[in-house]
Design a protein around this motif. Structure first.
Motif, PDB file in Angstrom:
ATOM      1  N   HIS A 191     -16.174  25.271  -9.285  1.00 52.52           N
ATOM      2  CA  HIS A 191     -15.944  25.896  -7.787  1.00 52.52           C
ATOM      3  C   HIS A 191     -14.657  26.224  -7.766  1.00 52.52           C
ATOM      4  O   HIS A 191     -13.575  25.903  -7.343  1.00 52.52           O
ATOM      5  N   PRO A 192     -14.046  27.603  -8.462  1.00 53.32           N
ATOM      6  CA  PRO A 192     -12.742  27.770  -8.686  1.00 53.32           C
ATOM      7  C   PRO A 192     -12.101  28.142  -7.438  1.00 53.32           C
ATOM      8  O   PRO A 192     -10.667  28.178  -7.330  1.00 53.32           O
ATOM      9  N   ARG A 193     -12.585  28.545  -6.288  1.00 47.13           N
ATOM     10  CA  ARG A 193     -12.195  28.803  -4.999  1.00 47.13           C
ATOM     11  C   ARG A 193     -11.810  27.639  -4.055  1.00 47.13           C
ATOM     12  O   ARG A 193     -11.566  27.847  -3.034  1.00 47.13           O
ATOM     13  N   ASP A 194     -12.449  26.465  -4.466  1.00 49.35           N
ATOM     14  CA  ASP A 194     -12.415  25.441  -3.420  1.00 49.35           C
ATOM     15  C   ASP A 194     -10.973  24.616  -3.359  1.00 49.35           C
ATOM     16  O   ASP A 194     -10.472  24.498  -4.465  1.00 49.35           O
ATOM     17  N   LEU A 195     -10.610  24.474  -2.211  1.00 46.80           N
ATOM     18  CA  LEU A 195      -9.441  23.800  -1.825  1.00 46.80           C
ATOM     19  C   LEU A 195      -9.406  22.761  -0.587  1.00 46.80           C
ATOM     20  O   LEU A 195     -10.427  23.036   0.300  1.00 46.80           O
ATOM     21  N   HIS A 196      -8.979  21.760  -1.007  1.00 47.33           N
ATOM     22  CA  HIS A 196      -9.240  20.554  -0.182  1.00 47.33           C
ATOM     23  C   HIS A 196      -7.753  20.092   0.340  1.00 47.33           C
ATOM     24  O   HIS A 196      -6.911  19.885  -0.349  1.00 47.33           O
ATOM     25  N   ALA A 197      -7.790  19.539   1.689  1.00 50.32           N
ATOM     26  CA  ALA A 197      -6.757  18.713   2.014  1.00 50.32           C
ATOM     27  C   ALA A 197      -6.987  17.073   1.891  1.00 50.32           C
ATOM     28  O   ALA A 197      -8.335  16.914   1.890  1.00 50.32           O
ATOM     29  N   ILE A 198      -6.233  16.311   1.553  1.00 50.77           N
ATOM     30  CA  ILE A 198      -6.479  15.273   1.011  1.00 50.77           C
ATOM     31  C   ILE A 198      -5.650  13.954   2.104  1.00 50.77           C
ATOM     32  O   ILE A 198      -4.384  14.254   2.351  1.00 50.77           O
ATOM     33  N   VAL A 199      -6.186  13.011   2.744  1.00 53.06           N
ATOM     34  CA  VAL A 199      -5.500  11.703   2.772  1.00 53.06           C
ATOM     35  C   VAL A 199      -5.997  10.626   2.287  1.00 53.06           C
ATOM     36  O   VAL A 199      -7.212  10.603   1.837  1.00 53.06           O
ATOM     37  N   GLY A 200      -5.253   9.865   1.452  1.00 52.57           N
ATOM     38  CA  GLY A 200      -5.713   8.656   0.933  1.00 52.57           C
ATOM     39  C   GLY A 200      -4.919   7.391   1.107  1.00 52.57           C
ATOM     40  O   GLY A 200      -3.621   7.403   1.573  1.00 52.57           O
ATOM     41  N   VAL A 201      -5.350   6.426   0.345  1.00 48.27           N
ATOM     42  CA  VAL A 201      -4.309   5.130   0.288  1.00 48.27           C
ATOM     43  C   VAL A 201      -4.561   4.370  -0.848  1.00 48.27           C
ATOM     44  O   VAL A 201      -5.790   4.524  -1.381  1.00 48.27           O
ATOM     45  N   GLN A 202      -3.575   3.803  -1.529  1.00 52.37           N
ATOM     46  CA  GLN A 202      -3.666   3.092  -2.769  1.00 52.37           C
ATOM     47  C   GLN A 202      -2.822   1.494  -2.270  1.00 52.37           C
ATOM     48  O   GLN A 202      -1.983   1.826  -1.645  1.00 52.37           O
ATOM     49  N   GLY A 203      -3.534   0.658  -2.840  1.00 52.56           N
ATOM     50  CA  GLY A 203      -2.876  -0.596  -2.842  1.00 52.56           C
ATOM     51  C   GLY A 203      -3.072  -1.741  -3.729  1.00 52.56           C
ATOM     52  O   GLY A 203      -3.831  -1.320  -4.924  1.00 52.56           O
ATOM     53  N   ASN A 204      -2.745  -2.793  -3.804  1.00 57.41           N
ATOM     54  CA  ASN A 204      -2.939  -3.712  -4.792  1.00 57.41           C
ATOM     55  C   ASN A 204      -2.870  -5.148  -4.105  1.00 57.41           C
ATOM     56  O   ASN A 204      -2.412  -5.258  -3.052  1.00 57.41           O
ATOM     57  N   VAL A 205      -3.777  -6.138  -4.522  1.00 56.44           N
ATOM     58  CA  VAL A 205      -3.785  -7.432  -3.969  1.00 56.44           C
ATOM     59  C   VAL A 205      -3.258  -8.156  -5.205  1.00 56.44           C
ATOM     60  O   VAL A 205      -4.110  -8.586  -6.214  1.00 56.44           O
ATOM     61  N   GLY A 206      -2.050  -8.864  -5.109  1.00 62.75           N
ATOM     62  CA  GLY A 206      -1.555  -9.551  -6.304  1.00 62.75           C
ATOM     63  C   GLY A 206      -1.239  -8.782  -7.368  1.00 62.75           C
ATOM     64  O   GLY A 206      -0.944  -7.369  -7.265  1.00 62.75           O
ATOM     65  N   THR A 207      -1.207  -9.024  -8.804  1.00 63.01           N
ATOM     66  CA  THR A 207      -0.936  -8.357  -9.660  1.00 63.01           C
ATOM     67  C   THR A 207      -1.987  -7.895 -10.488  1.00 63.01           C
ATOM     68  O   THR A 207      -1.968  -7.125 -11.391  1.00 63.01           O
ATOM     69  N   ARG A 208      -3.438  -8.355 -10.089  1.00 61.92           N
ATOM     70  CA  ARG A 208      -4.466  -8.064 -11.143  1.00 61.92           C
ATOM     71  C   ARG A 208      -5.457  -7.077 -10.345  1.00 61.92           C
ATOM     72  O   ARG A 208      -6.123  -6.123 -11.006  1.00 61.92           O
ATOM     73  N   LEU A 209      -5.490  -7.133  -9.112  1.00 65.81           N
ATOM     74  CA  LEU A 209      -6.435  -6.089  -8.307  1.00 65.81           C
ATOM     75  C   LEU A 209      -5.877  -5.079  -7.468  1.00 65.81           C
ATOM     76  O   LEU A 209      -4.869  -5.069  -6.957  1.00 65.81           O
ATOM     77  N   SER A 210      -6.350  -3.749  -7.858  1.00 68.02           N
ATOM     78  CA  SER A 210      -5.672  -2.639  -7.410  1.00 68.02           C
ATOM     79  C   SER A 210      -7.102  -1.916  -6.768  1.00 68.02           C
ATOM     80  O   SER A 210      -8.211  -1.938  -7.122  1.00 68.02           O
ATOM     81  N   TRP A 211      -6.724  -0.798  -5.689  1.00 69.57           N
ATOM     82  CA  TRP A 211      -7.618  -0.284  -4.962  1.00 69.57           C
ATOM     83  C   TRP A 211      -7.124   1.023  -4.587  1.00 69.57           C
ATOM     84  O   TRP A 211      -5.887   1.345  -4.363  1.00 69.57           O
ATOM     85  N   GLU A 212      -8.188   2.090  -4.396  1.00 66.40           N
ATOM     86  CA  GLU A 212      -7.685   3.523  -3.673  1.00 66.40           C
ATOM     87  C   GLU A 212      -8.962   3.877  -3.138  1.00 66.40           C
ATOM     88  O   GLU A 212     -10.222   3.675  -3.395  1.00 66.40           O
TER      89      GLU A 212
ATOM     90  N   ALA B   7       0.999  -1.144   0.005  1.00 67.28           N
ATOM     91  CA  ALA B   7       0.071   0.080  -0.114  1.00 67.28           C
ATOM     92  C   ALA B   7       0.912   1.310   0.154  1.00 67.28           C
ATOM     93  O   ALA B   7       1.938   1.371   0.445  1.00 67.28           O
ATOM     94  N   THR B   8       0.155   2.331  -0.418  1.00 66.74           N
ATOM     95  CA  THR B   8       0.959   3.571  -0.404  1.00 66.74           C
ATOM     96  C   THR B   8       0.257   4.644   0.167  1.00 66.74           C
ATOM     97  O   THR B   8      -1.122   4.822  -0.113  1.00 66.74           O
ATOM     98  N   LEU B   9       0.629   5.280   1.344  1.00 63.71           N
ATOM     99  CA  LEU B   9      -0.307   6.104   2.252  1.00 63.71           C
ATOM    100  C   LEU B   9       0.041   7.659   1.541  1.00 63.71           C
ATOM    101  O   LEU B   9       1.190   7.952   1.176  1.00 63.71           O
ATOM    102  N   LEU B  10      -0.995   8.415   1.319  1.00 64.37           N
ATOM    103  CA  LEU B  10      -0.990   9.561   0.633  1.00 64.37           C
ATOM    104  C   LEU B  10      -1.353  10.747   1.229  1.00 64.37           C
ATOM    105  O   LEU B  10      -2.419  10.640   2.351  1.00 64.37           O
ATOM    106  N   VAL B  11      -0.704  12.235   1.462  1.00 64.59           N
ATOM    107  CA  VAL B  11      -1.330  13.381   2.139  1.00 64.59           C
ATOM    108  C   VAL B  11      -0.979  14.298   0.773  1.00 64.59           C
ATOM    109  O   VAL B  11      -0.117  14.093   0.081  1.00 64.59           O
TER     110      VAL B  11
END
Length: 237
Positions: free
Chosen positions: A109-130, A96-100
């Motif tokens: 909405h050109p004035r909108d700004l967001h903070a983000i936390v996230g995670v990406q990962g994979n299970v084997g070579t075929r399945l990925s998720w985020e 997995a990769t942890l993201l900020v």
């Protein structure tokens, strides 16, 4: 149009980042540039034809990455109605990769700004998720998630089903959104790999509003769901 989130629309998934430069960076620890566009496509249904893109560019090694994601789209022949950019720092931990990072919306909405936390990962070579959570500068908490599977048919041809969902912690009357799950998308792409770095595809995509947001849209007489045919291509560096 369903927000490109589900796609979540994210512009390259971890699958696209596997370029030769990135592989060399994994071995040496040196930072290298990788990425490309996972989705550049035209969607056609009962309403307006829609153009959409989703791409990611990453600078880093096997452990640390700086990542720029660009997503957007709109009705073909009209003004692009959704454009956003995301800038992440990612740290790999196992599969997995942890993201900020931060997200900037340029349209609608050109004035909108967001903070983000996230995670990406994979299970084997075929399945990925985020999965991502966004906190806007006015305190609104939203999020999205996506699962992608690759099913080989031949060495060059493969099926790619995707399922994505979006959610909101608060109801927002001006956007016709209720709290809870807000929208979902299911896509079945058939991709053909022309070269190791270039592919073309056709697909069917189904989008629908969910839960309270769907009930609100029904009461207002808005469209609840749509199914579209898709053609497109993707490439990596």
């Amino acid at each position: 149009m369903l927000r490109t989130a589900c796609l979540g629309l994210s512009f390259l998934s971890a699958l696209v980042m596997a370029s030769p430069a990135a592989a060399q960076a994994d071995e040496t620890g040196a930072w290298a540039l990788s990425g490309g566009f996972d989705l550049i496509e035209l969607r056609a249904g009962k309403g307006d034809d829609v153009f959409l893109w989703d791409g990611t560019f990453s600078l880093g090694n096997a452990t640390d990455q700086l990542m720029l994601v660009t997503q957007g789209g709109g009705a073909l022949g009209n003004q692009i109605d959704e454009v956003q950019a995301r800038l992440f720092y990612g740290r790999a931990i196992g599969n997995a990769t942890l993201l900020v990072g931060v997200r900037k919306d340029f349209t609608p909405h050109p004035r909108d700004l967001h903070a983000i936390v996230g995670v990406q990962g994979n299970v084997g070579t075929r399945l990925s998720w985020e999965s991502y959570a966004f906190l806007s500068d006015n305190g609104r908490l939203t999020g999205e998630g996506q699962i992608v599977y690759q099913l080989p048919i031949t060495d060059s041809l493969y099926l790619e089903p995707r399922v994505g969902v979006g959610w909101s912690a608060q109801g927002v009357a001006v956007d016709a959104v209720e709290s809870g799950f807000t929208e979902g998308e299911g896509t079945l792409r058939l991709r053909y790999r022309l070269t190791p770095k270039l592919n073309i595809y056709t697909a069917v995509v189904h989008e629908r509003l969910l839960a309270g947001t769907r009930r609100l849209a029904r009461a207002q007489g808005d469209t609840l769901q749509s199914t579209m045919a898709v053609i497109g291509f993707g490439f990596s560096l």
